[in-house]
Design a protein around this motif. Structure first.
Motif, PDB file in Angstrom:
ATOM      1  N   VAL B 306     -29.574  16.083 -18.666  1.00  0.00           N
ATOM      2  CA  VAL B 306     -28.633  17.147 -19.022  1.00  0.00           C
ATOM      3  C   VAL B 306     -27.647  17.333 -17.867  1.00  0.00           C
ATOM      4  N   GLU B 307     -26.393  17.504 -18.205  1.00  0.00           N
ATOM      5  CA  GLU B 307     -25.367  17.769 -17.178  1.00  0.00           C
ATOM      6  C   GLU B 307     -24.905  19.219 -17.271  1.00  0.00           C
ATOM      7  N   ARG B 308     -24.497  19.739 -16.143  1.00  0.00           N
ATOM      8  CA  ARG B 308     -23.938  21.096 -16.131  1.00  0.00           C
ATOM      9  C   ARG B 308     -22.566  21.094 -15.479  1.00  0.00           C
ATOM     10  N   VAL B 309     -21.655  21.844 -16.077  1.00  0.00           N
ATOM     11  CA  VAL B 309     -20.349  22.091 -15.451  1.00  0.00           C
ATOM     12  C   VAL B 309     -20.265  23.595 -15.233  1.00  0.00           C
ATOM     13  N   CYS B 310     -20.350  23.985 -13.985  1.00  0.00           N
ATOM     14  CA  CYS B 310     -20.387  25.419 -13.646  1.00  0.00           C
ATOM     15  C   CYS B 310     -19.308  25.714 -12.608  1.00  0.00           C
ATOM     16  N   THR B 311     -19.242  26.968 -12.204  1.00  0.00           N
ATOM     17  CA  THR B 311     -18.304  27.340 -11.154  1.00  0.00           C
ATOM     18  C   THR B 311     -18.904  26.993  -9.791  1.00  0.00           C
ATOM     19  N   ALA B 312     -18.043  26.490  -8.900  1.00  0.00           N
ATOM     20  CA  ALA B 312     -18.491  26.186  -7.538  1.00  0.00           C
ATOM     21  C   ALA B 312     -19.102  27.441  -6.905  1.00  0.00           C
ATOM     22  N   GLU B 313     -20.065  27.246  -6.037  1.00  0.00           N
ATOM     23  CA  GLU B 313     -20.820  28.387  -5.524  1.00  0.00           C
ATOM     24  C   GLU B 313     -20.097  29.051  -4.357  1.00  0.00           C
ATOM     25  N   VAL B 314     -18.959  29.610  -4.700  1.00  0.00           N
ATOM     26  CA  VAL B 314     -18.165  30.370  -3.728  1.00  0.00           C
ATOM     27  C   VAL B 314     -17.713  31.661  -4.412  1.00  0.00           C
ATOM     28  N   PRO B 315     -17.532  32.732  -3.637  1.00  0.00           N
ATOM     29  CA  PRO B 315     -16.797  33.873  -4.207  1.00  0.00           C
ATOM     30  C   PRO B 315     -15.428  33.336  -4.629  1.00  0.00           C
ATOM     31  N   ILE B 316     -14.920  33.738  -5.765  1.00  0.00           N
ATOM     32  CA  ILE B 316     -13.704  33.102  -6.293  1.00  0.00           C
ATOM     33  C   ILE B 316     -12.549  33.316  -5.299  1.00  0.00           C
ATOM     34  N   PRO B 317     -11.901  32.226  -4.850  1.00  0.00           N
ATOM     35  CA  PRO B 317     -10.785  32.364  -3.893  1.00  0.00           C
ATOM     36  C   PRO B 317      -9.459  32.696  -4.595  1.00  0.00           C
ATOM     37  N   TYR B 318      -8.531  33.187  -3.809  1.00  0.00           N
ATOM     38  CA  TYR B 318      -7.231  33.611  -4.336  1.00  0.00           C
ATOM     39  C   TYR B 318      -6.295  32.443  -4.647  1.00  0.00           C
ATOM     40  N   ALA B 319      -6.145  31.522  -3.685  1.00  0.00           N
ATOM     41  CA  ALA B 319      -5.128  30.453  -3.813  1.00  0.00           C
ATOM     42  C   ALA B 319      -5.361  29.667  -5.098  1.00  0.00           C
ATOM     43  N   HIS B 321      -4.795  26.608  -6.139  1.00  0.00           N
ATOM     44  CA  HIS B 321      -5.440  25.288  -6.146  1.00  0.00           C
ATOM     45  C   HIS B 321      -6.926  25.392  -5.845  1.00  0.00           C
ATOM     46  N   LEU B 322      -7.290  26.402  -5.030  1.00  0.00           N
ATOM     47  CA  LEU B 322      -8.718  26.585  -4.733  1.00  0.00           C
ATOM     48  C   LEU B 322      -9.454  27.200  -5.922  1.00  0.00           C
ATOM     49  N   GLU B 323      -8.807  28.173  -6.546  1.00  0.00           N
ATOM     50  CA  GLU B 323      -9.441  28.777  -7.731  1.00  0.00           C
ATOM     51  C   GLU B 323      -9.647  27.725  -8.820  1.00  0.00           C
ATOM     52  N   ASP B 324      -8.596  26.935  -9.071  1.00  0.00           N
ATOM     53  CA  ASP B 324      -8.709  25.894 -10.097  1.00  0.00           C
ATOM     54  C   ASP B 324      -9.850  24.934  -9.780  1.00  0.00           C
ATOM     55  N   ALA B 325      -9.966  24.602  -8.504  1.00  0.00           N
ATOM     56  CA  ALA B 325     -11.008  23.651  -8.112  1.00  0.00           C
ATOM     57  C   ALA B 325     -12.403  24.236  -8.284  1.00  0.00           C
ATOM     58  N   ALA B 326     -12.483  25.566  -8.214  1.00  0.00           N
ATOM     59  CA  ALA B 326     -13.795  26.207  -8.310  1.00  0.00           C
ATOM     60  C   ALA B 326     -14.303  26.272  -9.748  1.00  0.00           C
ATOM     61  N   LEU B 327     -13.377  26.264 -10.728  1.00  0.00           N
ATOM     62  CA  LEU B 327     -13.759  26.583 -12.108  1.00  0.00           C
ATOM     63  C   LEU B 327     -13.975  25.329 -12.957  1.00  0.00           C
ATOM     64  N   PRO B 328     -14.778  25.480 -14.019  1.00  0.00           N
ATOM     65  CA  PRO B 328     -14.866  24.375 -14.987  1.00  0.00           C
ATOM     66  C   PRO B 328     -13.477  24.073 -15.537  1.00  0.00           C
ATOM     67  N   SER B 329     -13.184  22.790 -15.736  1.00  0.00           N
ATOM     68  CA  SER B 329     -11.880  22.383 -16.280  1.00  0.00           C
ATOM     69  C   SER B 329     -12.140  21.332 -17.350  1.00  0.00           C
ATOM     70  N   PRO B 330     -11.168  21.127 -18.251  1.00  0.00           N
ATOM     71  CA  PRO B 330     -11.350  20.065 -19.245  1.00  0.00           C
ATOM     72  C   PRO B 330     -11.652  18.715 -18.589  1.00  0.00           C
ATOM     73  N   GLU B 331     -11.022  18.453 -17.457  1.00  0.00           N
ATOM     74  CA  GLU B 331     -11.254  17.166 -16.793  1.00  0.00           C
ATOM     75  C   GLU B 331     -12.706  17.027 -16.331  1.00  0.00           C
ATOM     76  N   ARG B 332     -13.224  18.098 -15.733  1.00  0.00           N
ATOM     77  CA  ARG B 332     -14.628  18.036 -15.279  1.00  0.00           C
ATOM     78  C   ARG B 332     -15.575  17.925 -16.468  1.00  0.00           C
ATOM     79  N   ILE B 333     -15.220  18.560 -17.572  1.00  0.00           N
ATOM     80  CA  ILE B 333     -16.076  18.481 -18.766  1.00  0.00           C
ATOM     81  C   ILE B 333     -16.045  17.052 -19.325  1.00  0.00           C
ATOM     82  N   VAL B 334     -14.840  16.470 -19.370  1.00  0.00           N
ATOM     83  CA  VAL B 334     -14.715  15.080 -19.841  1.00  0.00           C
ATOM     84  C   VAL B 334     -15.561  14.151 -18.975  1.00  0.00           C
ATOM     85  N   ASP B 335     -15.465  14.320 -17.665  1.00  0.00           N
ATOM     86  CA  ASP B 335     -16.236  13.463 -16.762  1.00  0.00           C
ATOM     87  C   ASP B 335     -17.736  13.605 -17.011  1.00  0.00           C
ATOM     88  N   ALA B 336     -18.187  14.838 -17.210  1.00  0.00           N
ATOM     89  CA  ALA B 336     -19.613  15.067 -17.418  1.00  0.00           C
ATOM     90  C   ALA B 336     -20.069  14.425 -18.728  1.00  0.00           C
TER      91      ALA B 336
END
Lengths: 329, 347
Positions: B306-319, B321-336
């Motif tokens: 089983v694969e999981r796509v979750c949020t990176a284990e950080v308090p959500i950052p403001y910037a 590009h960092l916020e986007d990197a922290a969150l599940p995205s269609p690309e990460r889901i496709v890869d999984a």
């Protein structure tokens, strides 16, 4: 203390108050003993010394009023009319207990008596009381909500949030602060910059007064006046009922924080002694009356213990019941 | 029958009914309006729900229609107004409490957990806390670490609560009524990034349940299990995968407590592969719970871990590009999904 002198309206009035207080004292003393026998487990907070508060307050409230109490609530439940045998069965953890053995000493509930616990998070009952009063107001009910809490609760944010909300919305809630001088083992003046609890309430534009909580007549009169004003639409009120806990905080408290002499001094002006002395002095009761009431209370406790002993246990198969409401068919 | 107050509903009365297009925000507002009209015991309270119109403009116009007694602005006292909701429910009303952001609900956690979730059980079934709490949840709008978290999985840990998560226009419109009909405390999580999403209300739909998961896209190569704000990302990923010949089934959990095990297991038994997409943090997450249930109940049906796509284990950052990197995205889901179906995608 600004409550005017109050007193017995006659022999029956005096006997009723004395009977109510003796029932609680007899119940609590038996609980202490049963804890030693390991019949009652968990935390057990006894009400000895504070009986005048519950008995005086409940007598001044109506049957339709909602009650929210704390974890030291045996006295409130009994004075409210929750059957003693159901309360004792709850302390035994039996199915016949007033919370079916799922609450224990700290969580007595009886919806038929409009008795909403039995709340063991300090001050967490206040917001619920505000909500019960909001429902009473929006449904145009004549009832009010009485909310008991201790002096420790005034340090919690929920106390301040709730007083503000009740005053802002002019809700029919009566805040009854049982000030027994200690939050567990910490004296009020060690935790509060302002120790006048009524003054805090006035800061929220709530009518407030301090009352001698060892005098059942004073409590009854003050609660009656406050309840009548609230019922008349005056908005919330707070009474600080100055009282004293004779026994330890719980069964695990060596009482390092207070001197025996302090306890003894309060016991000499205890609510039962002063009431009995006064009723005798005014010629309203005799020593025989006192002994008869004491024997009746003792017999009621005996019967409650017998009921609890023989009551069934909840089947383990029913462990997961009541996590969600059971919808009637 | 479509609620007659919906925009365009009058013209939809004659068959065949035309689909009504509206935003998720409007759907929630119509749900509130319908509930307030249907039952005089229902009222809404929370911070800025009245004069301000709701922090996400969800309750805009309701104060004018229903008045200040039923659209009740509160002080910034989460514990007091959530507890007041509990008491009002016990007193016979049907309160809807709005908490502006899930992070603020922590100020009311005592009331939610120690009282709302516990009263029924610790009173031996005497008390039923029929309270609905609406909370905005989720990240994606650069609001940083105190306005962006997804704690619905965390609340789903607590027995006594029901956790529901509308992800579609239909559910945004009708889940509230089902929650109000339930005698238990229901936490209803609205992902803040969904409010502007638009979609068609299913013609003729009048009610939904809050008991079952729903297949949002059928497929056979893998099951993507998700809920709430991650559903559109999963559907985007599914469309992208379909272009490459991989057909995934997208299962919307809808209700996080109690979980619809039967739907999860049935889908995974068909596809033999599972990817769980959850905006919560990975450790101890709802995704972890769903994974465990699959392993417990369908282990021998699995063709891949089983694969999981979750949020990176950080308090959500403001910037951004960092916020986007922290969150599940269609690309990460496709890869999984590609990892679980294997290199050739044929399964």
């Amino acid at each position: 203390m600004n409550a005017p002198a109050a007193g017995p309206a006659g022999r029956e009035h005096g006997l009723a108050l004395l009977r109510g207080m003796l029932r609680i004292r007899a119940f609590e003393d038996r609980c202490y003993q049963l804890y030693g026998e390991r019949k009652i487990r968990g935390f057990l907070h006894l009400y000895n010394g504070e009986e005048a508060v519950a008995v005086g307050a409940m007598r001044a409230l109506d049957a339709g009023d909602a009650i929210v109490a704390t974890y030291r609530e045996h006295g409130h439940a009994l004075a409210r009319g929750v059957p003693m045998d159901r309360v004792m069965a709850e302390l035994y953890g039996k199915q016949s207990g007033c919370s079916r053995g799922r609450g224990g000493s700290m969580h007595l509930f009886d919806v038929a008596k409009r008795f909403y616990g039995g709340n063991a998070i300090v001050a967490a009952g206040l917001p619920v009381a505000v909500g019960l009063a909001l429902a009473q107001k929006l449904r145009r009910e004549p009832a009010i909500t009485a909310c008991f809490f201790g002096d420790g609760a005034v340090a919690e944010g929920e106390f301040h949030e709730s007083l503000n909300l009740a005053a802002l919305w002019r809700l029919p809630v009566l805040f009854l602060c049982e000030n027994n001088r200690y939050a567990m083992g910490t004296a009020l003046d060690r935790t509060e910059a302002e120790t006048d609890i009524a003054a805090k309430a006035r800061g929220y534009r709530i009518d407030a007064a301090a009352v001698d909580g060892m005098d059942v007549f004073a409590v009854e009169a003050a609660v009656g006046r406050a309840a009548a004003a609230i019922r008349g639409g005056a908005g919330p009120a707070l009474l600080e009922l100055r009282t004293y806990r004779f026994r330890a905080h719980s069964m695990f408290d060596p009482q390092l924080y207070r001197d025996k002499s302090e306890v003894e001094a309060w016991q000499r002006k205890g609510p039962l002694i002063t009431l009995t002395t006064r009723l005798k002095a005014e010629g309203l009761i005799t020593e025989d009356d006192f002994r008869r009431l004491e024997a009746e209370a003792s017999a009621e406790v005996d019967a409650a213990v017998a009921f609890a002993e023989s009551a069934p246990w909840e089947p383990v198969a029913d462990l997961a019941r009541f996590v969600y409401a059971e919808r009637s068919a | 029958m479509i609620d007659p107050v919906l925009p365009g509903a009058d013209s939809a009365r004659t068959p065949p009914p035309a689909p009504v297009r509206l935003s998720y925000r409007d759907a929630v507002r119509e749900a509130l309006r319908a509930a307030l009209r249907a039952d005089p015991r229902v009222f809404l309270m929370g911070e800025d729900v009245g004069r301000y119109g709701g922090s996400y403009a969800v309750s805009k116009g309701l104060l004018e229609e229903f008045g200040p007694e039923r659209i009740r602005d509160t002080p910034l006292s989460e514990s007091a107004f959530v507890g007041a909701g509990i008491g009002a429910a016990l007193g016979g009303l049907r309160p809807i409490v709005e908490i502006m952001t899930v992070n603020f609900s922590l100020l009311a956690l005592d009331q939610i957990m120690n009282n709302a979730a516990s009263y029924c059980h610790m009173s031996g079934g005497q008390l039923a806390v029929g309270l609905v709490i609406r909370l905005a949840t989720g990240a994606g709008r650069q609001l940083a670490a105190q306005h962006s978290h997804s704690l619905e999985g965390w609340y789903a840990h607590i027995p006594g609560l029901r956790i529901v998560v509308p992800a579609t226009i239909d559910d945004a419109r009708f889940m509230l009524a089902a929650a109000l009909a339930c005698p238990d405390p229901v936490l209803l999580f609205e992902h803040a990034a969904l409010y502007n999403a638009e979609g068609d209300l299913t013609p003729g739909l009048a009610a939904v349940d809050i008991d079952h998961a729903a297949v949002r896209r059928p497929g056979h190569d893998a099951t993507v299990i998700t809920y709430g704000g991650s559903l559109p990302k999963c559907l985007a990923a599914a469309a992208s995968l379909a272009a490459g010949g991989i057909e995934v089934e997208v299962l919307d959990l809808r209700t996080l407590r109690p979980l619809d095990d039967a739907a999860i297991v049935a889908s995974v038994r068909r596809t033999r592969r599972a990817v769980i997409v959850d905006e919560g943090w990975r450790s101890g997450s709802l995704a972890a719970e769903v994974t465990t249930r699959i392993v417990e109940q369908a282990f021998y049906d699995l063709e891949a871990p089983v694969e999981r796509v979750c949020t990176a284990e950080v308090p959500i950052p403001y910037a951004k590009h960092l916020e986007d990197a922290a969150l599940p995205s269609p690309e990460r889901i496709v890869d999984a999904v590609r990892r679980v179906v294997g290199g050739d995608g044929s399964g």
